[in-house]
Design a protein around this motif. Structure first.
Motif, PDB file in Angstrom:
ATOM      1  N   SER A 107       0.811  -1.226   0.000  1.00 62.67           N
ATOM      2  CA  SER A 107       0.000   0.000   0.000  1.00 62.67           C
ATOM      3  C   SER A 107       0.843   1.274   0.000  1.00 62.67           C
ATOM      4  N   VAL A 108       2.044   1.216   0.540  1.00 63.62           N
ATOM      5  CA  VAL A 108       2.877   2.426   0.621  1.00 63.62           C
ATOM      6  C   VAL A 108       4.060   2.407  -0.339  1.00 63.62           C
ATOM      7  N   LEU A 109       4.410   1.237  -0.859  1.00 61.06           N
ATOM      8  CA  LEU A 109       5.610   1.117  -1.689  1.00 61.06           C
ATOM      9  C   LEU A 109       5.577   2.002  -2.946  1.00 61.06           C
ATOM     10  N   PRO A 110       4.421   2.186  -3.616  1.00 60.92           N
ATOM     11  CA  PRO A 110       4.418   3.051  -4.797  1.00 60.92           C
ATOM     12  C   PRO A 110       4.820   4.492  -4.511  1.00 60.92           C
ATOM     13  N   THR A 161      16.618   2.067   5.718  1.00 65.46           N
ATOM     14  CA  THR A 161      15.416   2.892   5.667  1.00 65.46           C
ATOM     15  C   THR A 161      14.194   2.005   5.570  1.00 65.46           C
ATOM     16  N   ASP A 162      13.084   2.443   6.149  1.00 57.93           N
ATOM     17  CA  ASP A 162      11.868   1.646   6.157  1.00 57.93           C
ATOM     18  C   ASP A 162      11.116   1.777   4.839  1.00 57.93           C
ATOM     19  N   ALA A 163      10.223   0.822   4.604  1.00 55.76           N
ATOM     20  CA  ALA A 163       9.499   0.789   3.337  1.00 55.76           C
ATOM     21  C   ALA A 163       8.442   1.873   3.225  1.00 55.76           C
ATOM     22  N   ASP A 164       8.127   2.556   4.321  1.00 58.06           N
ATOM     23  CA  ASP A 164       7.127   3.620   4.268  1.00 58.06           C
ATOM     24  C   ASP A 164       7.758   5.010   4.246  1.00 58.06           C
ATOM     25  N   ILE A 165       9.070   5.085   4.005  1.00 53.79           N
ATOM     26  CA  ILE A 165       9.784   6.354   4.051  1.00 53.79           C
ATOM     27  C   ILE A 165      10.099   6.822   2.625  1.00 53.79           C
ATOM     28  N   ALA A 166       9.673   8.041   2.322  1.00 54.00           N
ATOM     29  CA  ALA A 166       9.955   8.652   1.019  1.00 54.00           C
ATOM     30  C   ALA A 166      11.080   9.664   1.177  1.00 54.00           C
TER      31      ALA A 166
END
Length: 388
Positions: free
Chosen positions: A51-54, A135-140
């Motif tokens: 859900s957040v990767l894109p 870095t986490d997968a929800d970090i842009a």
């Protein structure tokens, strides 16, 4: 009256003697671009993050970094197609090379995230990088994020540079709880003290940690902290104990894209690790509850009770002044998050919610459901470093 004056004394001490934790001007230190940019490997542990990767992964692949860099995403047993989505995003967006790996289920004694980090670091070390970005997968990350992190580490001779990613603040509950989360974290781990050589204060923000590869090896990262639920603090302590120089500050170009629209979502985020922070100690839990009540709940109670009864004016005055100091120290964090100033006097309400979350964390621990996260439960998590 004496309790109210005790609360006021506590706020005076926090204002002046706790590393000026309430200031929000600790940002990336002065930096110069190196003559030769080092090789960096980015390690991203991901479990059910489709859900957040894109929003997050393309920002890593698009980093404007002058040197060599690669991204390693570790699919930690996802059931939502995280790994395949990552490959598709890389094909669609291009940019830095992406490798997707999978470590399998973690063995006993490992948290899932750190097992995934171990696998990612193993893949990265085969390439021989000088730095690792965890870095986490929800970090842009904005395009120049990696460049600025490396320049800061090189300029300051730092082994670990970490940024507290700017969390999402859109829903009513996010506005009430999220800025206070960072405020309380800074109160526990004043950022200015973390950077002082010889200081015992050590912490990092797990969403964005640039780490020298040789410092990670000296500190045996992540094996030395394999059972840590609060892994970012444990990582920083391990690096600092190994002689490394560390730095933590607030981010301007690194953002979390994970939404927490309901109170239940934020409650779970806090309560899963709150009791671990207290080392699962009932005396520490009791002291924390008493401390939260004294520091955050007594001021409004003393003021309002004094005004309502028309008596105990000294207690009311002390409570009112403590409440003013509390709100004043919270204002810089609200400004950092772009929130209205009228939220500052509501900090006692938020603190009461955190008190309840902490108690619930202990209750869940003793029910055998402590540190539950994304389908995994760690009944007895441990934040202590492995000494073996």
């Amino acid at each position: 009256m004496w309790i109210a004056f005790g609360s006021l004394a506590a706020w005076l001490w926090l204002l002046l003697c706790q590393g000026f934790f309430w200031r929000t001007d600790v940002r990336l230190p002065a930096r110069e671009e190196p003559a030769e940019w080092p090789f960096v490997c980015v390690v991203v542990p991901a479990r059910d993050e489709a859900s957040v990767l894109p929003e997050s992964l393309p920002s890593l692949l698009a980093q404007d970094y002058p040197g060599r860099a690669e991204v390693f995403l570790v699919d930690d047993g996802s059931s939502d197609g995280t790994g395949e989505l990552a490959r598709e995003l890389a094909r669609r967006h291009g940019g830095l090379p992406l490798t997707v790996g999978s470590p399998g289920e973690p063995p006993a004694g490992w948290t899932g995230k750190l097992w995934a980090v171990r696998h990612g670091i193993g893949l990265a070390r085969a390439r021989g990088p000088e730095y690792l970005l965890l870095t986490d997968a929800d970090i842009a990350h904005e395009p120049g994020s990696l460049r600025e992190l490396v320049a800061a580490a090189r300029t300051g001779g730092l082994d670990l540079v970490s940024l507290m990613a700017r969390l999402r603040v859109e829903s009513v509950w996010e506005r009430l709880v999220v800025p206070a989360f960072v405020y309380f974290f800074a109160q526990l781990y004043p950022f200015r003290r973390i950077a002082v050589d010889g200081s015992r204060t050590a912490a990092a923000a797990g969403g964005c940690v640039l780490l020298r590869a040789d410092a990670a090896e000296r500190a045996r990262i992540p094996d030395a902290i394999r059972h840590a639920v609060i892994d970012d603090v444990a990582l920083a302590k391990a690096v600092k104990r190994g002689g490394g120089r560390i730095w933590l500050g607030l981010a301007d170009r690194v953002d979390s894209v994970r939404p927490y629209p309901r109170l239940r979502d934020l409650w779970r985020m806090v309560s899963r690790s709150a009791y671990a922070q207290l080392r699962h100690s009932p005396p520490l839990l009791a002291g924390t509850v008493a401390g939260l009540a004294l520091v955050y709940l007594v001021p409004p109670v003393a003021l309002l009770a004094g005004l309502a009864t028309g008596a105990a004016w000294a207690a009311a005055a002390a409570g009112g002044l403590a409440w003013v100091l509390m709100a004043a120290t919270y204002l810089p964090m609200l400004r950092y998050y772009g929130q209205p100033r009228w939220l500052a006097p509501l900090l006692p309400v938020t603190a009461f919610l955190y008190l309840l979350m902490t108690v619930d964390s202990a209750v869940q621990h003793y029910r055998g459901r402590g540190a539950a996260w994304k389908g995994r439960t760690y009944a007895r998590p441990d934040t202590a470093l492995d000494e073996s």
